[in-house]
Design an enzyme around this catalytic site. Sequence first.
Site, short mmCIF file in Angstrom:
data_model
loop_
_atom_site.label_atom_id
_atom_site.label_comp_id
_atom_site.label_asym_id
_atom_site.label_seq_id
_atom_site.Cartn_x
_atom_site.Cartn_y
_atom_site.Cartn_z
N SER A 213 -56.82 -0.49 78.35
CA SER A 213 -56.88 0.94 78.09
C SER A 213 -56.04 1.55 78.91
O SER A 213 -55.51 2.90 78.27
CB SER A 213 -58.32 1.28 79.02
OG SER A 213 -58.14 0.86 80.27
N GLU B 182 -61.62 17.29 84.88
CA GLU B 182 -61.53 16.56 86.14
C GLU B 182 -60.71 15.27 85.88
O GLU B 182 -60.55 15.03 84.54
CB GLU B 182 -63.10 16.26 86.15
CG GLU B 182 -63.64 15.00 85.43
CD GLU B 182 -63.33 15.05 83.96
OE1 GLU B 182 -63.47 16.33 83.43
OE2 GLU B 182 -63.47 13.96 83.03
N LYS C 176 -56.67 8.00 76.97
CA LYS C 176 -57.20 9.25 77.30
C LYS C 176 -56.28 10.38 76.43
O LYS C 176 -57.11 11.59 76.14
CB LYS C 176 -56.93 9.77 78.82
CG LYS C 176 -57.80 9.10 79.83
CD LYS C 176 -59.13 9.08 79.77
CE LYS C 176 -59.94 8.30 80.62
NZ LYS C 176 -61.17 8.51 80.75
C1 PLP Z 1 -56.60 3.45 82.22
C2 PLP Z 1 -57.96 3.75 82.26
N1 PLP Z 1 -59.01 3.01 81.78
C3 PLP Z 1 -60.23 3.12 81.92
C4 PLP Z 1 -60.75 4.16 82.47
C5 PLP Z 1 -62.10 4.43 82.39
O1 PLP Z 1 -62.59 5.53 81.84
P1 PLP Z 1 -63.30 5.22 80.32
O2 PLP Z 1 -64.68 4.61 80.89
O3 PLP Z 1 -63.91 6.73 80.15
O4 PLP Z 1 -62.71 4.70 79.65
C6 PLP Z 1 -59.80 5.25 82.65
C7 PLP Z 1 -60.19 6.44 83.68
O5 PLP Z 1 -59.59 7.19 84.00
C8 PLP Z 1 -58.37 5.04 82.87
O6 PLP Z 1 -57.46 5.88 83.45
#
Ligand code: PLP
Length: 414
Positions: free
Chosen positions: A379, A110, A88
Amino acid sequence: MKLKYDSYYGSFGGRFNPEILHGVFTELTETFEKVKADNNFWLEYEKILKNYSGRPTPITEATNLTAHFKGAKILIKREDLNHTGSHKIDNVVGQGLLAQRMGKKRLIAETGAGQHGVAVATIAAKLGFSCTIYMGEIDAKRQRPNVFWMEKLGAEVIEIKSGSRTLKEAINEAFRDWVNNPKDTHYLLGTACGPHPFPSLVAWLQSIIGKEAKRQMIKDYQKLPTKIIASVGGGSNSLGIFQEFIEHKEVGLVAVEAAGLGVDTDNHSMRLTANKGTVGIAQGYKTLFFQDEEGQMRKTHSIAAGLDYIGVSPILAYLVEKKRIDCAAISDKEALIAAKLTMRKEGIIPALESAHALAQAFKEAPKMDKKDIILVNLSGRGDKDIFNFGDLFFDKKWQTFIKQKAANQIESKI
Ligand SMILES: Cc1ncc(COP(=O)(O)O)c(C=O)c1O
């Protein structure tokens, strides 16, 4: 197939906004077009991410998991090692710079899992913006550590107690705020959703993940991965890593949604998989939503707050329609088992969101050849999920500790 940043992706996307926001959207779109054409912007962006967030994030070879599943080699792109604990931060640094160029004084956002909220509060502190974060009451409860840090970083966190009390309502409230404060405020949307230019802008900023991954694969493995697997909430981490490989037809791309309590239940957050989502317009854009026959949004569910959302990036909806991306869904239980295995085998604590991508990789790896490579986009890290893991693993020692801590509130002597 080549992806072009645009307002529409096939029939998905667009901008359906109240008239009062016309000015801010025009300003944002024009600023985005300018920085996209300005190579110096990207260099500045990369430099900040290098010195502030630790990019490029490495690719780790998951040797023990690979040996365990006896199939494809499993590699992990370590977005968890970023400052603030997830991908993020990329989008937030980029949009923070854009907000500065537009002369804004305040950031609003948000958040679901709180990772985006923490990242926005962080960059607001660093770049000198005031900051308000909207978060559903349910998400604020299950991601309490992140609420604590947002407030300590100087942000005001407003909990939404209406509707589903999750990400959907947080987005609605952020838009309401923007309608009332269009001049001095930038709405720093956290994923590749929403009205144009947000899907393109967020996807472009997050493309740094795939650009790095491609360079790293060629340098260290002299080839591209056979498959790339990423979790999907709104779509920013998946698009971030996928985009650079879209033209390479030989690389399989798998988007993993939350099957929650099960594909055959109503308690999930699937929009792309098994035709669970249908075309609709909400929150200012057209995409696949989890909605009923009358277009009323349905209640989503996932143990991972960041995947618990009714819409999905119009770019992903388009790429799935064009069959360039495959989709899959992983249940709460499968994600939890995958998280535990990754901790024990690799010493990596994944966020619950990322555990969905790992679980899918663990399903696919044994069916693939030893010469194949699966690259999982990890992620984020699981520190934020400590209370969830405590409950889900039914950890008695942890629960006793929490009770004792609550009973012994000590006043600060500082
Ligand atoms: C660690 C993490 N992975 C994945 C996501 C999913 O979001 P996005 O599909 O935008 O990557 C989030 C959303 O808050 C997140 O905090």
